[in-house]
Design a protein around this motif. Structure first.
Motif, PDB file in Angstrom:
ATOM      1  N   VAL A  19      -8.468  -7.670 -29.620  1.00  0.00           N
ATOM      2  CA  VAL A  19      -7.324  -7.730 -28.706  1.00  0.00           C
ATOM      3  C   VAL A  19      -6.383  -8.830 -29.157  1.00  0.00           C
ATOM      4  O   VAL A  19      -6.800  -9.895 -29.608  1.00  0.00           O
ATOM      5  N   GLU A  20      -5.078  -8.530 -29.090  1.00  0.00           N
ATOM      6  CA  GLU A  20      -4.062  -9.489 -29.507  1.00  0.00           C
ATOM      7  C   GLU A  20      -2.902  -9.487 -28.529  1.00  0.00           C
ATOM      8  O   GLU A  20      -2.686  -8.514 -27.806  1.00  0.00           O
ATOM      9  N   CYS A  21      -2.156 -10.579 -28.532  1.00  0.00           N
ATOM     10  CA  CYS A  21      -0.988 -10.731 -27.673  1.00  0.00           C
ATOM     11  C   CYS A  21       0.249 -10.814 -28.567  1.00  0.00           C
ATOM     12  O   CYS A  21       0.481 -11.844 -29.203  1.00  0.00           O
ATOM     13  N   PRO A  22       1.041  -9.736 -28.646  1.00  0.00           N
ATOM     14  CA  PRO A  22       2.178  -9.710 -29.573  1.00  0.00           C
ATOM     15  C   PRO A  22       3.229 -10.800 -29.342  1.00  0.00           C
ATOM     16  O   PRO A  22       3.873 -11.231 -30.290  1.00  0.00           O
ATOM     17  N   SER A  23       3.390 -11.264 -28.116  1.00  0.00           N
ATOM     18  CA  SER A  23       4.422 -12.275 -27.868  1.00  0.00           C
ATOM     19  C   SER A  23       3.961 -13.690 -28.205  1.00  0.00           C
ATOM     20  O   SER A  23       4.735 -14.634 -28.093  1.00  0.00           O
ATOM     21  N   LEU A  24       2.689 -13.818 -28.637  1.00  0.00           N
ATOM     22  CA  LEU A  24       2.158 -15.108 -29.091  1.00  0.00           C
ATOM     23  C   LEU A  24       1.542 -14.909 -30.475  1.00  0.00           C
ATOM     24  O   LEU A  24       0.360 -14.594 -30.603  1.00  0.00           O
ATOM     25  N   PRO A  25       2.328 -15.055 -31.535  1.00  0.00           N
ATOM     26  CA  PRO A  25       1.813 -14.830 -32.885  1.00  0.00           C
ATOM     27  C   PRO A  25       0.538 -15.628 -33.147  1.00  0.00           C
ATOM     28  O   PRO A  25       0.457 -16.811 -32.822  1.00  0.00           O
ATOM     29  N   GLY A  26      -0.454 -14.963 -33.698  1.00  0.00           N
ATOM     30  CA  GLY A  26      -1.719 -15.602 -34.013  1.00  0.00           C
ATOM     31  C   GLY A  26      -2.687 -15.674 -32.852  1.00  0.00           C
ATOM     32  O   GLY A  26      -3.786 -16.199 -32.993  1.00  0.00           O
ATOM     33  N   THR A  29      -8.340 -12.240 -30.292  1.00  0.00           N
ATOM     34  CA  THR A  29      -9.757 -12.480 -30.085  1.00  0.00           C
ATOM     35  C   THR A  29     -10.475 -11.138 -30.099  1.00  0.00           C
ATOM     36  O   THR A  29      -9.886 -10.109 -30.431  1.00  0.00           O
ATOM     37  N   GLN A  30     -11.724 -11.159 -29.717  1.00  0.00           N
ATOM     38  CA  GLN A  30     -12.502  -9.922 -29.675  1.00  0.00           C
ATOM     39  C   GLN A  30     -13.541 -10.033 -28.568  1.00  0.00           C
ATOM     40  O   GLN A  30     -13.721 -11.077 -27.967  1.00  0.00           O
ATOM     41  N   GLY A  31     -14.223  -8.924 -28.318  1.00  0.00           N
ATOM     42  CA  GLY A  31     -15.308  -8.922 -27.342  1.00  0.00           C
ATOM     43  C   GLY A  31     -16.143  -7.674 -27.501  1.00  0.00           C
ATOM     44  O   GLY A  31     -15.664  -6.654 -28.006  1.00  0.00           O
ATOM     45  N   ASP A  32     -17.389  -7.760 -27.072  1.00  0.00           N
ATOM     46  CA  ASP A  32     -18.294  -6.618 -27.190  1.00  0.00           C
ATOM     47  C   ASP A  32     -17.926  -5.481 -26.246  1.00  0.00           C
ATOM     48  O   ASP A  32     -18.206  -4.319 -26.530  1.00  0.00           O
ATOM     49  N   ALA A  37     -13.506  -8.655 -23.819  1.00  0.00           N
ATOM     50  CA  ALA A  37     -12.337  -8.852 -24.682  1.00  0.00           C
ATOM     51  C   ALA A  37     -11.126  -9.299 -23.860  1.00  0.00           C
ATOM     52  O   ALA A  37     -10.387 -10.195 -24.274  1.00  0.00           O
ATOM     53  N   LEU A  38     -10.932  -8.702 -22.691  1.00  0.00           N
ATOM     54  CA  LEU A  38      -9.799  -9.082 -21.849  1.00  0.00           C
ATOM     55  C   LEU A  38      -9.971 -10.488 -21.284  1.00  0.00           C
ATOM     56  O   LEU A  38      -9.007 -11.250 -21.189  1.00  0.00           O
ATOM     57  N   ALA A  39     -11.186 -10.858 -20.917  1.00  0.00           N
ATOM     58  CA  ALA A  39     -11.436 -12.226 -20.447  1.00  0.00           C
ATOM     59  C   ALA A  39     -11.169 -13.217 -21.582  1.00  0.00           C
ATOM     60  O   ALA A  39     -10.565 -14.282 -21.365  1.00  0.00           O
ATOM     61  N   ASN A  40     -11.595 -12.857 -22.792  1.00  0.00           N
ATOM     62  CA  ASN A  40     -11.389 -13.734 -23.948  1.00  0.00           C
ATOM     63  C   ASN A  40      -9.914 -13.913 -24.273  1.00  0.00           C
ATOM     64  O   ASN A  40      -9.479 -15.014 -24.631  1.00  0.00           O
TER      65      ASN A  40
END
Length: 70
Positions: A19-26, A29-32, A37-40
């Motif tokens: 999972v990534e946030c396009p408006s915050l480059p870099g 994270t990930q999750g099982d 993944a959303l909490a992370n």
């Protein structure tokens, strides 16, 4: 203050989610599971915003939706 961010949740071939946030480059994270993944990403977004503020950077970058013919 609460803010909302768009995230991209991608299932991975071997299981879990990236999972990534396009408006915050870099900011990614990930999750099982989807929920993990959303909490992370929530934690990652908070950390990215704090780091950007501490370094005098704009909190987000601009993103837009565009149409393409495929």
């Amino acid at each position: 203050m609460k803010r909302s961010f768009h995230v991209i949740l991608s299932p991975q071939p071997d299981g879990g989610f990236f999972v990534e946030c396009p408006s915050l480059p870099g900011c990614y994270t990930q999750g099982d599971t989807r929920d993990v993944a959303l909490a992370n990403i929530r934690e990652a977004i908070e950390a990215c915003l704090e780091a950007r503020a501490a370094n005098g950077m704009p909190l987000t970058v601009s993103t837009r939706e565009v149409e393409v013919n495929v």
